[in-house]
Design a protein around this motif. Sequence first.
Motif, PDB file in Angstrom:
ATOM      1  N   GLY A   8      -9.253  11.334  -1.304  1.00  0.00           N
ATOM      2  CA  GLY A   8      -9.806  10.392  -0.327  1.00  0.00           C
ATOM      3  C   GLY A   8     -10.914  11.035   0.481  1.00  0.00           C
ATOM      4  N   GLY A   9     -12.015  10.305   0.659  1.00  0.00           N
ATOM      5  CA  GLY A   9     -13.177  10.848   1.363  1.00  0.00           C
ATOM      6  C   GLY A   9     -13.525  10.053   2.599  1.00  0.00           C
ATOM      7  N   PRO A  11     -12.442   9.294   6.921  1.00  0.00           N
ATOM      8  CA  PRO A  11     -12.261  10.169   8.079  1.00  0.00           C
ATOM      9  C   PRO A  11     -11.071  11.126   7.948  1.00  0.00           C
ATOM     10  CG  PRO A  11     -12.727   7.938   8.802  1.00  0.00           C
ATOM     11  CD  PRO A  11     -12.601   7.877   7.308  1.00  0.00           C
ATOM     12  N   ALA A  12      -9.939  10.645   7.427  1.00  0.00           N
ATOM     13  CA  ALA A  12      -8.758  11.503   7.303  1.00  0.00           C
ATOM     14  C   ALA A  12      -8.992  12.595   6.268  1.00  0.00           C
ATOM     15  CB  ALA A  12      -7.531  10.667   6.925  1.00  0.00           C
ATOM     16  N   GLU A  32     -13.123   8.162  -4.383  1.00  0.00           N
ATOM     17  CA  GLU A  32     -13.756   7.062  -5.082  1.00  0.00           C
ATOM     18  C   GLU A  32     -15.077   6.709  -4.385  1.00  0.00           C
ATOM     19  OE1 GLU A  32     -11.466   3.515  -5.066  1.00  0.00           O
ATOM     20  OE2 GLU A  32     -12.515   2.709  -6.798  1.00  0.00           O
ATOM     21  N   ARG A  33     -15.016   6.555  -3.063  1.00  0.00           N
ATOM     22  CA  ARG A  33     -16.199   6.203  -2.271  1.00  0.00           C
ATOM     23  C   ARG A  33     -16.233   7.123  -1.075  1.00  0.00           C
ATOM     24  NH1 ARG A  33     -15.835   1.026   0.614  1.00  0.00           N
ATOM     25  NH2 ARG A  33     -18.030   0.594   0.971  1.00  0.00           N
ATOM     26  N   GLN A  37     -13.705   3.396   4.558  1.00  0.00           N
ATOM     27  CA  GLN A  37     -13.918   2.099   5.217  1.00  0.00           C
ATOM     28  C   GLN A  37     -15.110   2.080   6.161  1.00  0.00           C
ATOM     29  OE1 GLN A  37     -10.228   0.315   7.016  1.00  0.00           O
ATOM     30  NE2 GLN A  37      -9.311   2.050   5.955  1.00  0.00           N
ATOM     31  N   THR A  41     -18.628  -0.663   7.974  1.00  0.00           N
ATOM     32  CA  THR A  41     -18.606  -0.898   9.415  1.00  0.00           C
ATOM     33  C   THR A  41     -20.005  -0.771   9.963  1.00  0.00           C
ATOM     34  OG1 THR A  41     -16.487   0.211   9.415  1.00  0.00           O
ATOM     35  CG2 THR A  41     -17.506  -0.134  11.552  1.00  0.00           C
ATOM     36  N   ASN A  46     -16.246   3.499  19.515  1.00  0.00           N
ATOM     37  CA  ASN A  46     -15.062   4.192  20.044  1.00  0.00           C
ATOM     38  C   ASN A  46     -14.824   5.511  19.336  1.00  0.00           C
ATOM     39  OD1 ASN A  46     -14.243   3.210  17.586  1.00  0.00           O
ATOM     40  ND2 ASN A  46     -12.549   2.002  18.354  1.00  0.00           N
ATOM     41  N   ALA A  79      -7.887   8.766  -8.353  1.00  0.00           N
ATOM     42  CA  ALA A  79      -6.621   9.381  -8.748  1.00  0.00           C
ATOM     43  C   ALA A  79      -5.708   8.302  -9.306  1.00  0.00           C
ATOM     44  CB  ALA A  79      -5.975  10.048  -7.541  1.00  0.00           C
ATOM     45  N   THR A 107      -5.848   8.194   1.036  1.00  0.00           N
ATOM     46  CA  THR A 107      -6.534   7.131   0.291  1.00  0.00           C
ATOM     47  C   THR A 107      -6.749   5.858   1.110  1.00  0.00           C
ATOM     48  OG1 THR A 107      -4.380   6.709  -0.724  1.00  0.00           O
ATOM     49  CG2 THR A 107      -5.976   7.889  -2.051  1.00  0.00           C
ATOM     50  N   GLY A 108      -6.360   5.862   2.388  1.00  0.00           N
ATOM     51  CA  GLY A 108      -6.759   4.775   3.269  1.00  0.00           C
ATOM     52  C   GLY A 108      -6.124   3.433   2.957  1.00  0.00           C
ATOM     53  N   TRP A 111      -8.435  -4.225   4.099  1.00  0.00           N
ATOM     54  CA  TRP A 111      -7.994  -5.461   4.745  1.00  0.00           C
ATOM     55  C   TRP A 111      -7.814  -6.513   3.675  1.00  0.00           C
ATOM     56  CZ3 TRP A 111      -6.976  -5.169   9.871  1.00  0.00           C
ATOM     57  CH2 TRP A 111      -7.563  -4.117  10.576  1.00  0.00           C
ATOM     58  N   CYS A 133     -12.194  -2.810  17.234  1.00  0.00           N
ATOM     59  CA  CYS A 133     -13.542  -2.307  16.961  1.00  0.00           C
ATOM     60  C   CYS A 133     -14.588  -3.327  17.370  1.00  0.00           C
ATOM     61  CB  CYS A 133     -13.707  -2.029  15.479  1.00  0.00           C
ATOM     62  SG  CYS A 133     -12.301  -1.195  14.728  1.00  0.00           S
ATOM     63  N   ASP A 272      -4.924   6.018   7.292  1.00  0.00           N
ATOM     64  CA  ASP A 272      -4.482   4.631   7.133  1.00  0.00           C
ATOM     65  C   ASP A 272      -3.498   4.403   5.988  1.00  0.00           C
ATOM     66  OD1 ASP A 272      -6.253   4.109   9.184  1.00  0.00           O
ATOM     67  OD2 ASP A 272      -7.344   2.523   8.115  1.00  0.00           O
ATOM     68  N   ILE A 281     -10.461   5.503  13.422  1.00  0.00           N
ATOM     69  CA  ILE A 281     -11.149   6.700  12.934  1.00  0.00           C
ATOM     70  C   ILE A 281     -10.605   7.971  13.598  1.00  0.00           C
ATOM     71  CG2 ILE A 281     -13.378   7.885  12.794  1.00  0.00           C
ATOM     72  CD1 ILE A 281     -14.641   4.997  12.816  1.00  0.00           C
TER      73      ILE A 281
HETATM   74  P1  FAD Z   1     -10.419   5.175   4.493  1.00  0.00           P
HETATM   75  O1  FAD Z   1     -11.550   5.152   5.403  1.00  0.00           O
HETATM   76  O2  FAD Z   1      -9.907   3.899   3.927  1.00  0.00           O
HETATM   77  O3  FAD Z   1     -10.817   6.138   3.274  1.00  0.00           O
HETATM   78  C1  FAD Z   1     -10.063   6.195   2.098  1.00  0.00           C
HETATM   79  C2  FAD Z   1     -10.760   7.043   1.057  1.00  0.00           C
HETATM   80  O4  FAD Z   1      -9.930   7.170  -0.090  1.00  0.00           O
HETATM   81  C3  FAD Z   1     -12.071   6.471   0.534  1.00  0.00           C
HETATM   82  O5  FAD Z   1     -12.962   7.520   0.263  1.00  0.00           O
HETATM   83  C4  FAD Z   1     -11.649   5.786  -0.767  1.00  0.00           C
HETATM   84  O6  FAD Z   1     -12.702   5.613  -1.676  1.00  0.00           O
HETATM   85  C5  FAD Z   1     -10.649   6.791  -1.268  1.00  0.00           C
HETATM   86  N1  FAD Z   1      -9.666   6.324  -2.243  1.00  0.00           N
HETATM   87  C6  FAD Z   1      -8.835   5.249  -2.177  1.00  0.00           C
HETATM   88  N2  FAD Z   1      -8.020   5.201  -3.255  1.00  0.00           N
HETATM   89  C7  FAD Z   1      -8.352   6.287  -4.021  1.00  0.00           C
HETATM   90  C8  FAD Z   1      -7.866   6.818  -5.263  1.00  0.00           C
HETATM   91  N3  FAD Z   1      -6.857   6.252  -5.934  1.00  0.00           N
HETATM   92  N4  FAD Z   1      -8.442   7.947  -5.734  1.00  0.00           N
HETATM   93  C9  FAD Z   1      -9.458   8.556  -5.073  1.00  0.00           C
HETATM   94  N5  FAD Z   1      -9.939   8.104  -3.900  1.00  0.00           N
HETATM   95  C10 FAD Z   1      -9.398   6.988  -3.390  1.00  0.00           C
HETATM   96  N6  FAD Z   1     -12.059   2.329  13.364  1.00  0.00           N
HETATM   97  C11 FAD Z   1     -12.529   2.801  14.529  1.00  0.00           C
HETATM   98  O7  FAD Z   1     -11.988   3.769  15.060  1.00  0.00           O
HETATM   99  N7  FAD Z   1     -13.623   2.224  15.128  1.00  0.00           N
HETATM  100  C12 FAD Z   1     -14.304   1.181  14.571  1.00  0.00           C
HETATM  101  O8  FAD Z   1     -15.289   0.688  15.144  1.00  0.00           O
HETATM  102  C13 FAD Z   1     -13.824   0.665  13.325  1.00  0.00           C
HETATM  103  N8  FAD Z   1     -14.417  -0.408  12.747  1.00  0.00           N
HETATM  104  C14 FAD Z   1     -13.958  -0.856  11.540  1.00  0.00           C
HETATM  105  C15 FAD Z   1     -14.624  -1.927  10.934  1.00  0.00           C
HETATM  106  C16 FAD Z   1     -14.258  -2.358   9.681  1.00  0.00           C
HETATM  107  C17 FAD Z   1     -15.003  -3.493   9.036  1.00  0.00           C
HETATM  108  C18 FAD Z   1     -13.163  -1.719   9.011  1.00  0.00           C
HETATM  109  C19 FAD Z   1     -12.759  -2.154   7.621  1.00  0.00           C
HETATM  110  C20 FAD Z   1     -12.461  -0.688   9.634  1.00  0.00           C
HETATM  111  C21 FAD Z   1     -12.848  -0.246  10.902  1.00  0.00           C
HETATM  112  N9  FAD Z   1     -12.180   0.797  11.560  1.00  0.00           N
HETATM  113  C22 FAD Z   1     -12.673   1.283  12.738  1.00  0.00           C
HETATM  114  C23 FAD Z   1     -10.990   1.433  10.971  1.00  0.00           C
HETATM  115  C24 FAD Z   1     -11.361   2.782  10.323  1.00  0.00           C
HETATM  116  O9  FAD Z   1     -12.458   2.576   9.452  1.00  0.00           O
HETATM  117  C25 FAD Z   1     -10.167   3.349   9.560  1.00  0.00           C
HETATM  118  O10 FAD Z   1      -9.068   3.517  10.437  1.00  0.00           O
HETATM  119  C26 FAD Z   1     -10.496   4.709   8.940  1.00  0.00           C
HETATM  120  O11 FAD Z   1     -11.617   4.612   8.092  1.00  0.00           O
HETATM  121  C27 FAD Z   1      -9.316   5.254   8.163  1.00  0.00           C
HETATM  122  O12 FAD Z   1      -9.674   6.441   7.546  1.00  0.00           O
HETATM  123  P2  FAD Z   1      -8.919   6.975   6.265  1.00  0.00           P
HETATM  124  O13 FAD Z   1      -9.625   8.237   5.900  1.00  0.00           O
HETATM  125  O14 FAD Z   1      -7.471   7.007   6.501  1.00  0.00           O
HETATM  126  O15 FAD Z   1      -9.127   5.861   5.122  1.00  0.00           O
END
Ligand code: FAD
Length: 302
Positions: A8-9, A11-12, A32-33, A37, A41, A46, A79, A107-108, A111, A133, A272, A281
């Motif tokens: 996963g790439g 914030p986490a 993947e990306r 998320q 945005t 915040n 994965a 992997t986040g 919605w 947000c 997430d 984030i």
């Molecule tokens: P994600 O950001 O979901 O990243 C997951 C990563 O895992 C991605 O790189 C994805 O491609 C990868 N992945 C998934 N499945 C696989 C797989 N099987 N193999 C390889 N890679 C995989 N939060 C805020 O704090 N402030 C904001 O203003 C805000 N605005 C938002 C607006 C929108 C429209 C959305 C959708 C979300 C918003 N959030 C905001 C929430 C915030 O984006 C998420 O809480 C945060 O991105 C979570 O991070 P994460 O790394 O856990 O997961």
Amino acid sequence: PFDVLVIGGGPAGVSSAIYAARKGLRTGIIAERFGGQILDTLGIENFISVPYTEGPKLAENFKEHVKRYDIDVMERQRAKSIRRNELLEVELEKGAVVKSKTVIIATGARWRNVNVPGEKEFKNKGVAYCPHCDGPLFAGKDVAVIGGGNSGIEAAIDLAGIVRHVTVLEFLPQLKADKVLQERLYRLPNVTVLTNVQTKEFTGKEKLDGITYIERDTNQEKHIEVQGVFVQIGLVPNTEWLEGTIERNAMGEIIVNEKNETSMPGVFAAGDCTNSPYKQIVIAMGSGATAALSAFDYLIRN
Ligand code: FAD
């Protein structure tokens, strides 16, 4: 093999990879990306210490920060499964198997969409998913919330304090949210609740200007004017690929403890995709850091 392999790439994942690399660990990211998320945005207000940024810009900053370390980034790779042999083995959809001593799953989530005309077109142009947000962007305006579960009703209560008027649309004949939340909602002067209605279309030209819905008992079509709509019908964790290997809750979220350990030794999870109660984030970054420090701890003990 890697010492720490991050899946996963977002914030986490980025945060955990940087923390791991700074411990001198051989670190890889499979994403993947890259960015996650936040790529979807627009305004982010915040992310503490940065009063305003935009998702794509923040994703660029992630990339820059990662480049300062010897981190192996494998983009556009999904994965498919994880197993433990002598080492942990992550199988990719394209066929390769990547080995590592520890794995951090980040992997986040995504919605759930209502899948009606206009939803894609007006995303970020009135159609929003995150009230924490984007709520303030609709100050003084009329908005709707799709979904009468806990997240929908929490969103409506939250938004009612910011916007002019909130209309809640629920498909079922009654709201599903907890009673306390419903009582709280019904005490607010600027909220209308519509139950037993089916969202048909998000309307607008350049931007969203309303919602067309069907009253399910009369089959009548109606239209309301709103400048914003918050879709609150569920956040789905990207954890389907862990079926049968890592323990998850009824919502599909990976169950972690306070050290971000999962049910599989040497496998940690962050952000997430886990059962963390809030999805933001800064929270995802914090849990990514925790997972990396726990992985380091695991490596010096094993
Ligand atoms: P994600 O950001 O979901 O990243 C997951 C990563 O895992 C991605 O790189 C994805 O491609 C990868 N992945 C998934 N499945 C696989 C797989 N099987 N193999 C390889 N890679 C995989 N939060 C805020 O704090 N402030 C904001 O203003 C805000 N605005 C938002 C607006 C929108 C429209 C959305 C959708 C979300 C918003 N959030 C905001 C929430 C915030 O984006 C998420 O809480 C945060 O991105 C979570 O991070 P994460 O790394 O856990 O997961």
